[in-house]
Write an enzyme that holds these catalytic residues in place. Structure first.
Site, PDB file in Angstrom:
ATOM      1  N   LYS A  67       0.845  -1.196   0.000  1.00 46.60           N
ATOM      2  CA  LYS A  67       0.000   0.000   0.000  1.00 46.60           C
ATOM      3  C   LYS A  67       0.883   1.249   0.000  1.00 46.60           C
ATOM      4  O   LYS A  67       1.491   1.602   1.003  1.00 46.60           O
ATOM      5  CB  LYS A  67      -0.909   0.056   1.242  1.00 46.60           C
ATOM      6  CG  LYS A  67      -1.968   1.129   1.051  1.00 46.60           C
ATOM      7  CD  LYS A  67      -2.494   1.703   2.324  1.00 46.60           C
ATOM      8  CE  LYS A  67      -1.902   2.991   2.776  1.00 46.60           C
ATOM      9  NZ  LYS A  67      -1.909   4.121   1.844  1.00 46.60           N
ATOM     10  N   GLU A 105       9.131   1.366  11.132  1.00 52.81           N
ATOM     11  CA  GLU A 105      10.129   2.425  10.963  1.00 52.81           C
ATOM     12  C   GLU A 105       9.393   3.740  11.140  1.00 52.81           C
ATOM     13  O   GLU A 105       8.587   4.122  10.283  1.00 52.81           O
ATOM     14  CB  GLU A 105      10.770   2.356   9.565  1.00 52.81           C
ATOM     15  CG  GLU A 105      11.706   1.187   9.366  1.00 52.81           C
ATOM     16  CD  GLU A 105      12.864   1.204  10.344  1.00 52.81           C
ATOM     17  OE1 GLU A 105      13.240   2.286  10.838  1.00 52.81           O
ATOM     18  OE2 GLU A 105      13.383   0.116  10.653  1.00 52.81           O
ATOM     19  N   CYS A 139      12.974  11.091   8.125  1.00 52.00           N
ATOM     20  CA  CYS A 139      12.970  10.561   9.491  1.00 52.00           C
ATOM     21  C   CYS A 139      14.368  10.692  10.097  1.00 52.00           C
ATOM     22  O   CYS A 139      14.531  10.806  11.298  1.00 52.00           O
ATOM     23  CB  CYS A 139      12.541   9.106   9.482  1.00 52.00           C
ATOM     24  SG  CYS A 139      13.447   8.161   8.263  1.00 52.00           S
ATOM     25  N   GLU A 198       9.277  15.729  16.091  1.00 58.78           N
ATOM     26  CA  GLU A 198       9.734  15.693  14.704  1.00 58.78           C
ATOM     27  C   GLU A 198       8.983  16.762  13.914  1.00 58.78           C
ATOM     28  O   GLU A 198       7.755  16.760  13.882  1.00 58.78           O
ATOM     29  CB  GLU A 198       9.409  14.311  14.140  1.00 58.78           C
ATOM     30  CG  GLU A 198       9.889  14.105  12.745  1.00 58.78           C
ATOM     31  CD  GLU A 198       9.613  12.676  12.267  1.00 58.78           C
ATOM     32  OE1 GLU A 198       8.451  12.235  12.364  1.00 58.78           O
ATOM     33  OE2 GLU A 198      10.555  12.032  11.802  1.00 58.78           O
TER      34      GLU A 198
HETATM   35  P1  NAD Z   1       1.697   8.353   7.963  1.00 65.12           P
HETATM   36  O1  NAD Z   1       1.912   7.597   9.215  1.00 65.12           O
HETATM   37  O2  NAD Z   1       0.654   9.398   7.926  1.00 65.12           O
HETATM   38  O3  NAD Z   1       1.357   7.353   6.765  1.00 65.12           O
HETATM   39  C1  NAD Z   1       2.193   6.269   6.444  1.00 65.12           C
HETATM   40  C2  NAD Z   1       1.374   5.243   5.680  1.00 65.12           C
HETATM   41  O4  NAD Z   1       0.400   4.690   6.571  1.00 65.12           O
HETATM   42  C3  NAD Z   1       0.600   5.803   4.498  1.00 65.12           C
HETATM   43  O5  NAD Z   1       0.603   4.870   3.440  1.00 65.12           O
HETATM   44  C4  NAD Z   1      -0.795   5.973   5.060  1.00 65.12           C
HETATM   45  O6  NAD Z   1      -1.818   5.938   4.088  1.00 65.12           O
HETATM   46  C5  NAD Z   1      -0.894   4.757   5.975  1.00 65.12           C
HETATM   47  N1  NAD Z   1      -1.914   4.852   7.023  1.00 65.12           N
HETATM   48  C6  NAD Z   1      -2.476   5.977   7.543  1.00 65.12           C
HETATM   49  N2  NAD Z   1      -3.389   5.641   8.484  1.00 65.12           N
HETATM   50  C7  NAD Z   1      -3.384   4.292   8.576  1.00 65.12           C
HETATM   51  C8  NAD Z   1      -4.091   3.351   9.385  1.00 65.12           C
HETATM   52  N3  NAD Z   1      -4.990   3.752  10.285  1.00 65.12           N
HETATM   53  N4  NAD Z   1      -3.826   2.029   9.233  1.00 65.12           N
HETATM   54  C9  NAD Z   1      -2.890   1.609   8.336  1.00 65.12           C
HETATM   55  N5  NAD Z   1      -2.208   2.466   7.529  1.00 65.12           N
HETATM   56  C10 NAD Z   1      -2.446   3.783   7.653  1.00 65.12           C
HETATM   57  O7  NAD Z   1       3.146   8.949   7.585  1.00 65.12           O
HETATM   58  P2  NAD Z   1       3.508   9.935   6.407  1.00 65.12           P
HETATM   59  O8  NAD Z   1       2.984  11.290   6.762  1.00 65.12           O
HETATM   60  O9  NAD Z   1       3.128   9.330   5.115  1.00 65.12           O
HETATM   61  O10 NAD Z   1       5.118   9.935   6.498  1.00 65.12           O
HETATM   62  C11 NAD Z   1       5.821  10.720   7.393  1.00 65.12           C
HETATM   63  C12 NAD Z   1       6.256   9.919   8.611  1.00 65.12           C
HETATM   64  O11 NAD Z   1       6.983   8.767   8.204  1.00 65.12           O
HETATM   65  C13 NAD Z   1       7.198  10.675   9.507  1.00 65.12           C
HETATM   66  O12 NAD Z   1       6.793  10.569  10.853  1.00 65.12           O
HETATM   67  C14 NAD Z   1       8.539   9.994   9.308  1.00 65.12           C
HETATM   68  O13 NAD Z   1       9.421  10.082  10.381  1.00 65.12           O
HETATM   69  C15 NAD Z   1       8.155   8.612   9.011  1.00 65.12           C
HETATM   70  N6  NAD Z   1       9.219   7.919   8.263  1.00 65.12           N
HETATM   71  C16 NAD Z   1      10.056   7.061   8.920  1.00 65.12           C
HETATM   72  C17 NAD Z   1      11.102   6.438   8.252  1.00 65.12           C
HETATM   73  C18 NAD Z   1      12.055   5.487   8.962  1.00 65.12           C
HETATM   74  O14 NAD Z   1      12.796   4.773   8.291  1.00 65.12           O
HETATM   75  N7  NAD Z   1      12.082   5.446  10.285  1.00 65.12           N
HETATM   76  C19 NAD Z   1      11.284   6.657   6.888  1.00 65.12           C
HETATM   77  C20 NAD Z   1      10.419   7.533   6.234  1.00 65.12           C
HETATM   78  C21 NAD Z   1       9.375   8.156   6.940  1.00 65.12           C
END
Ligand code: NAD
Length: 483
Positions: free
Chosen positions: A178, A253, A287, A386
């Site tokens: 997804k 992650e 991140c 963050e």
């Molecule tokens: P997000 O948590 O909003 O979304 C991530 C994914 O989860 C998306 O595909 C989203 O559609 C899905 N999602 C949202 N609600 C959900 C639910 N209830 N159940 C299942 N899936 C759901 O994050 P974002 O805004 O897309 O990305 C930014 C975040 O990602 C930041 O906090 C960043 O630190 C983190 N990030 C971490 C790493 C790492 O390696 N640690 C790498 C990249 C990004």
């Protein structure tokens, strides 16, 4: 890309299909629509898991060499469409083309690395285990853990996908991916490449859509053995709670609040370059952003004036501008979130050194100037949370111990950077930092051989390296009586 038609957002059992939802995809540098993608729902997730389950026993029993050949074909397909994928990344995410090139090359390296690991599995399988008794013999098998759900964010779309997808396929798992609803276009192109790679139908399935419509049902489906999630902590917790209902394995992650430590004997030019790279690459939407810059008190004034001059000179522009150094934030929500953090930081008493607003020459697009704060209260949201935008908090320290304490004082522990001319001091500090990856005197280079993930609330598990594939494997021992 035509705006008049809606792109099929589902790839299930080797077929492209339309979903019931409509996702508007925009170019964040222009605020103009890029495409409409049809997204899936619970029913589409069920169909994708059906297909993955049906394909599993055959794919799981293939030899590693066969899986490696498919992974290599995907790497080649990405290489052939490198330029197009770079453009899609830049258009959909807002990042400069030179950054998109790094992403695409990372994807190629990742698929090639796991092709090698898959090929190596054949020699390892059914290896004898030394036992303290001759009455028994034992062998060890690494088996794929089953059908897996991969949920990824928008900041490095294809990269976060490759870090999960390549090891999952190498291990012999079947996948339902997804992508982020904000940046589905690079993954749709990757899926088109995978469709031509010789992978049997049903092994790889893609369901575009929102988190609630697609991510949530994927996390609860009892037939899914594992969820590998990259994203925010708030959603990561929800995914873990849902996965717990059927005792699924999870890899997470999540966020970070990482530090760059500039020790007293650091090269100032290098320190400024590392601070800008760690804070402003991908417009700070990393991140791994080193958004806390901790600088030895004796260097602080000289460092800050050079950093300010460099940050003010950074060319913020359209990702396709040949001179661009920093592009746009990914969408309106992220733009407002970053400006909200800046506003709250000012209210908490932090001192704005530069930036803090949109560039005056860019009236459209989600652009924010590179921003630097000092005097940031240690209990403020700006220091602790963050930001996920181009915002650095600079603070001086008196001793090495104080620097380590400030860096480790966080709920997160993803990465850190250290710069010093004294290698021993830098190594000592690196050992004392609570982070999964520490860079010394270098920008944030990443290799597929080196693990990605962190301490505390940043991660559960590790991606990349052999650990990335082990995350998708079960361990089985077979013990038999010896005649
Ligand atoms: P997000 O948590 O909003 O979304 C991530 C994914 O989860 C998306 O595909 C989203 O559609 C899905 N999602 C949202 N609600 C959900 C639910 N209830 N159940 C299942 N899936 C759901 O994050 P974002 O805004 O897309 O990305 C930014 C975040 O990602 C930041 O906090 C960043 O630190 C983190 N990030 C971490 C790493 C790492 O390696 N640690 C790498 C990249 C990004």
């Amino acid at each position: 890309m035509s705006l008049s038609s809606t792109l099929n957002g589902l790839y299930i059992d080797g077929q492209w299909r339309a979903g019931s939802e409509r996702l508007q995809v925009i170019n964040p540098a222009t605020e103009e629509p890029l495409a409409t993608v049809s997204g899936g729902d619970e029913q589409a997730v069920k169909q994708a898991v059906d297909a993955a389950c049906a394909a599993f026993s055959q794919w799981a029993s293939t030899r590693g060499a066969e899986r490696g050949a498919v992974l290599r074909a995907i790497a080649n397909g990405v290489q052939v469409r490198r330029e197009h994928l770079m453009q899609l990344q830049s258009r959909n995410n807002g990042k400069p083309l030179f950054e998109a090139a790094i992403d695409v090359d990372d994807v190629i390296a990742c698929f090639e690395y796991y092709a090698n690991l898959a090929e190596g599995l054949d020699a390892q399988q059914d290896g004898a285990v030394a036992l303290p008794s001759t009455a028994f013999a034992a062998r060890l098998r690494h088996e794929p853990c089953g059908v897996v759900g991969l949920i990824v964010p928008w900041n490095f779309p294809m990269v976060t996908t490759a870090w999960k997808l390549a090891p999952a396929l190498a291990a012999g798992c079947c996948v339902v991916l997804k992508p982020s609803e904000v940046t589905p276009l690079p993954e749709l192109e990757l899926a088109a490449i995978i469709a031509e790679s010789g992978l049997p139908n049903g092994v790889f399935n893609l369901v575009c859509g929102t988190g609630l419509a697609v991510g949530a049902p994927l996390a609860v489906d009892p037939r899914v053995a594992k969820i590998s999630f990259t994203g925010s902590n708030a959603v990561g917790v929800q995914v873990m709670q849902r996965a717990a209902e059927t005792v699924k394995s999870v890899s997470l992650e999540l966020g970070g609040k990482s530090s760059l430590l500039v020790l007293a004997d650091a090269d100032l030019d290098l320190a400024v370059e590392l601070a800008c790279g760690g804070g402003f690459f991908n417009a700070g939407q990393m991140c791994s952003a080193t958004s806390r810059v901790l600088v030895a008190a004796e260097l602080a004034d000289a460092f800050l004036s050079r950093l300010k001059a460099r940050a003010e000179a950074i060319r913020v522009a359209d990702p396709f501008d040949p001179e661009v150094e920093m592009g746009a934030l990914v969408n309106l929500a992220q733009y407002q979130r970053v400006l909200g953090h800046i506003e709250r930081g000012l209210r908490a008493g932090a001192k704005l050194i530069c930036g803090g607003e949109r560039p005056t020459d860019l009236p459209r697009g989600y652009f924010v100037r590179p921003t630097i704060f000092t005097d940031v209260p240690l209990d403020s949201a700006l220091w602790c949370e963050e930001v996920f935008g181009p915002v650095l908090c600079v603070r001086s320290f008196a001793t090495e111990e104080e620097a380590i304490r400030l860096a480790n004082d966080s709920q997160f522990g993803l990465v850190a950077s250290v710069t010093s001319r004294d290698e021993l001091a830098a190594e000592r500090v690196a050992n004392a930092l609570q982070a999964g990856l520490v860079w010394i005197n270098t920008a944030q280079v990443i290799f597929p051989q080196v693990a990605w993930g962190g301490y505390k609330q940043s991660s559960i598990g590790r991606e990349l390296g052999p650990w990335g594939m082990q995350a998708f494997q079960e361990i089985k021992h077979v013990i038999r009586a010896q005649k």
